[in-house]
Design a protein around this motif. Structure first.
Motif, short mmCIF file in Angstrom:
data_model
loop_
_atom_site.label_atom_id
_atom_site.label_comp_id
_atom_site.label_asym_id
_atom_site.label_seq_id
_atom_site.Cartn_x
_atom_site.Cartn_y
_atom_site.Cartn_z
N LEU A 398 33.31 -60.55 52.83
CA LEU A 398 34.77 -60.35 52.83
C LEU A 398 35.12 -59.40 53.96
O LEU A 398 34.48 -58.34 54.12
CB LEU A 398 35.22 -59.78 51.48
CG LEU A 398 34.87 -60.65 50.27
CD1 LEU A 398 35.18 -59.91 48.98
CD2 LEU A 398 35.62 -61.97 50.31
N PHE A 399 36.12 -59.75 54.73
CA PHE A 399 36.50 -58.99 55.93
C PHE A 399 37.93 -58.45 55.79
O PHE A 399 38.79 -59.10 55.19
CB PHE A 399 36.46 -59.88 57.18
CG PHE A 399 35.12 -60.51 57.47
CD1 PHE A 399 34.24 -59.90 58.37
CD2 PHE A 399 34.75 -61.71 56.88
CE1 PHE A 399 33.01 -60.49 58.66
CE2 PHE A 399 33.52 -62.30 57.17
CZ PHE A 399 32.66 -61.68 58.06
N THR A 400 38.16 -57.29 56.39
CA THR A 400 39.53 -56.78 56.53
C THR A 400 39.56 -55.92 57.78
O THR A 400 38.52 -55.45 58.27
CB THR A 400 39.98 -55.98 55.30
OG1 THR A 400 41.39 -55.79 55.35
CG2 THR A 400 39.30 -54.62 55.23
N ALA A 401 40.77 -55.72 58.29
CA ALA A 401 40.97 -54.85 59.46
C ALA A 401 42.21 -54.01 59.22
O ALA A 401 43.25 -54.53 58.80
CB ALA A 401 41.11 -55.67 60.74
N ASP A 402 42.09 -52.72 59.50
CA ASP A 402 43.21 -51.80 59.22
C ASP A 402 42.82 -50.45 59.82
O ASP A 402 41.75 -50.31 60.43
CB ASP A 402 43.41 -51.68 57.71
CG ASP A 402 44.84 -51.34 57.32
OD1 ASP A 402 45.52 -50.67 58.13
OD2 ASP A 402 45.27 -51.74 56.22
N LYS A 403 43.67 -49.44 59.61
CA LYS A 403 43.23 -48.09 59.93
C LYS A 403 41.99 -47.79 59.11
O LYS A 403 41.84 -48.30 57.99
CB LYS A 403 44.34 -47.09 59.60
CG LYS A 403 45.57 -47.23 60.49
CD LYS A 403 46.64 -46.21 60.11
CE LYS A 403 47.87 -46.36 61.00
NZ LYS A 403 48.95 -45.41 60.62
N ARG A 404 41.11 -46.97 59.65
CA ARG A 404 39.77 -46.85 59.08
C ARG A 404 39.79 -46.59 57.57
O ARG A 404 39.18 -47.33 56.79
CB ARG A 404 39.00 -45.73 59.78
CG ARG A 404 37.57 -45.56 59.25
CD ARG A 404 36.80 -44.51 60.02
NE ARG A 404 35.41 -44.49 59.58
CZ ARG A 404 34.97 -43.80 58.53
NH1 ARG A 404 35.82 -43.08 57.81
NH2 ARG A 404 33.69 -43.83 58.20
N GLU A 405 40.48 -45.54 57.12
CA GLU A 405 40.45 -45.20 55.71
C GLU A 405 41.11 -46.27 54.86
O GLU A 405 40.68 -46.54 53.73
CB GLU A 405 41.10 -43.83 55.47
CG GLU A 405 40.25 -42.68 55.95
CD GLU A 405 40.55 -41.38 55.21
OE1 GLU A 405 41.30 -41.40 54.22
OE2 GLU A 405 40.04 -40.34 55.65
N ALA A 406 42.17 -46.90 55.38
CA ALA A 406 42.83 -47.96 54.63
C ALA A 406 41.91 -49.17 54.46
O ALA A 406 41.86 -49.78 53.39
CB ALA A 406 44.12 -48.37 55.34
N ALA A 407 41.17 -49.51 55.53
CA ALA A 407 40.23 -50.64 55.44
C ALA A 407 39.13 -50.35 54.43
O ALA A 407 38.75 -51.21 53.63
CB ALA A 407 39.64 -50.94 56.82
#
Length: 590
Positions: A398-407
């Motif tokens: 499962l992949f996601t991309a966001d600001k580091r802590e949010a991801a």
């Protein structure tokens, strides 16, 4: 009716076949009653168990027989008779007393009962509101009663263990100076000092530090703590913590003591030999690997950084996030290829509900990726991902991309949800220490630094010089103990130097005058030879909840509050007379 019954010889859970022929005098509640052709069978219950009583017309008077026939559920009775073994075909193997029955020769009604609003049985499904209103009936249920008994045993073992380690149980005040530690205080108006208030303690923190200054180098207390905060499944306005403080100790000393204590508790109550030392993870490592500082480590799904790989993909949504300074993360889940489209959609919604941007997924089959991510990766990149994570058929990424802590938080939420699927054959209890927490966290609303735990935590040695220059990078000798993804408690080595304590307060926006006003008694005490010291506070309610497999701490507390902080059994909080308000110099403003 006898108002002062006496002479109980046995409880309702202890008679066995070896007692056959002896005289027994039992007291208890009618759990069930059956009339079999003039012979009355009564299931008599107390907190120890249940015993079958037989009232036979050959052994009692006609009046006694009629009295027994009039009994109803939850009547309180006294029964005397002879213990006899049951015929082999009548033995109840599911009942500890199932080999015997008491043939009554005397029966007495001690008190009647109204018809209960629900049956006092575990199998009956009753709404929590009704259960809590009639909590004294709910507590008669074996499953609830057993939790309260178990809680006593845990507390007893804690006291016994700590006494053996030369700790002193010392009570600290319940009426204290208001010094908010993060949550709101419950305030108590002073009648003799108009306009002034006590607070009910959120914890014994400051007083146990004063006890260390006093020279009581090993303190503990099973302490009641009160916080006026929003409630969740594992929160109550009043809770109980195992509060421990020691002088002249290191972080490892605290860890070793607590590990030995839990090893003793689990060994005594479950016969489990806990493996020690417990796993130890830094806060930064826990967040990077599990997306949370409260990881459940009974399953192994871990988060990895795939920012470099996603830069090489054609997934524009991810690439834009990365170009803006964000990161791409992947959660590798071994052997969960049975996840349906619906389940993947539910996980995506879970991420969005927690503030994340969403999920992309890939399933592994035949050594290749399948699913939404497949079209965004080249064959070389696909094989690089398969090789890096040693992916096999049935695995899901499962992949996601966001600001580091949010991801990380997004995938941490997904990991917790998926983990429940993997727990059937895993360890039942798994402890982990999370340590080296940041001292400060940035409050975006206040535009100010505030303590990550509380103001009194000792910085790591290499962080002391950075407290003012770079507060966000400063870490402390701060630790949490986590069991099965639930935080059991927090602790730290404390600041024992006044100047350092004032520096920390200043970074948190507390002026010298305000520090003196709120914490002057502690600061002054630090000037009088305060020893290095540290400790921990462990939630007794949460410990019992996890050990007994309950879903909420309300089931571990004799008289809990609802999620609206009200007590249904006594109707509190309640209004008070105007006369009392006047004596307290309080006026209610609508």
């Amino acid at each position: 009716m006898n108002e002062n019954p006496a002479g109980r010889t046995h409880n309702c859970g202890e008679l066995r076949a070896k007692d056959s022929g002896s005289k027994a005098l039992l007291f208890g509640w009618v759990h069930g009653i059956r009339d079999h052709g003039g012979v009355i069978f009564i299931d008599l219950r107390d907190r120890y168990g249940l015993t079958q009583v037989v009232v036979h017309p050959e052994n009692v008077s006609k009046e006694t027989l009629e009295l027994s026939r009039s009994f109803k559920s939850e009547f309180v009775v006294r029964v005397g008779g002879i213990v006899k073994t049951r015929p082999a075909q009548m033995i109840n193997p599911e009942l500890p007393t199932g080999e015997i029955e008491v043939v009554a020769d005397e029966v007495e009604l001690l008190n009647q009962s109204k018809t209960p609003p629900f049956q006092v049985e575990d199998q009956v499904d009753v709404g929590e509101e009704l259960r809590l209103k009639f909590r004294y009936l709910d507590l008669r249920k074996p499953s609830i009663k057993d939790v309260i008994v178990f809680r006593h045993k845990v507390a007893f073992l804690v006291r016994k263990f700590l006494d053996g380690k030369k700790f002193l149980e010392i009570e600290t005040p319940i009426l204290v100076r208001p010094t908010p530690e993060g949550a709101r205080d419950y305030l108590v108006p002073s009648r003799v000092s108009p306009g002034k208030f006590y607070a009910l303690p959120q914890s014994p923190q400051l007083y146990k530090q004063l006890l260390m200054v006093s020279g009581f180098d090993r303190y503990f207390q099973i302490a009641r703590c009160l916080r006026d905060e929003d409630l969740r499944a594992d929160r109550q306005p009043e809770h109980t913590q195992i509060d421990i403080e020691m002088s002249f100790v290191t972080v490892d000393d605290v860890f070793s003591l607590v590990e030995e204590m839990f090893k003793t508790i689990f060994g005594e109550l479950f016969g489990i030999d806990l493996k020690t030392p417990f796993l130890r993870l830094s806060y930064a490592d826990s967040l990077a690997r599990f997306g949370t500082d409260k990881p459940d480590i009974r399953f192994g799904y871990e988060i990895s950084d795939v920012t470099d790989e996603m830069k090489r993909s054609s997934f524009e949504a991810f690439k834009k996030v990365i170009e803006a300074g964000g990161e791409a993360k992947a959660l590798v889940c071994k052997g969960v290829g049975s996840l349906s489209r619906r389940e993947l959609d539910e996980l995506t919604e879970l991420v969005k509900a927690s503030g994340g941007k969403g999920l992309a997924s890939a399933r592994v089959s035949g050594g290749s990726l399948e699913g939404g991510m497949k079209k965004f990766v080249t064959p070389d990149l696909e094989q690089a991902l398969v090789a890096r994570f040693a992916l096999g058929d049935g695995d899901v990424v499962l992949f996601t991309a966001d600001k580091r802590e949010a991801a990380l938080k997004s995938l941490g939420t997904v990991r917790s949800a998926l983990g429940k699927r993997a727990l059937k054959e895993r360890e039942k209890f798994s402890f982990v220490w999370i340590k080296d927490f940041p001292i400060f966290q940035w409050n975006e609303d206040r535009k100010a630094w505030e303590p990550e735990h509380h103001l009194f935590c000792m910085p790591d040695d290499d962080s002391i010089d950075r407290i003012e220059k770079d507060p966000g990078s400063a870490t402390g000798k701060i630790y949490d103990l986590v069991l099965n993804g639930v935080e059991l408690g927090s602790g730290s080595i404390r600041v024992h130097n006044r100047k350092l304590q004032e520096r920390i307060m200043a970074v948190a926006g507390i002026s010298r005058d305000e520090a003196e006003k709120r914490f002057g008694f502690l600061l002054e005490a630090l000037d009088y030879g305060a020893p290095p010291h540290g400790g921990i506070a462990l939630g007794l309610d949460r410990i019992v909840m996890i050990m007994t497999g309950r879903e909420t701490i309300r089931d571990t507390i004799a008289f809990p509050k609802t999620q609206k902080a009200s007590s249904l059994v006594d109707g509190s909080p309640a209004e008070v007379d105007e006369k009392e308000l006047n004596e307290l110099h309080i006026r209610i403003v609508e």
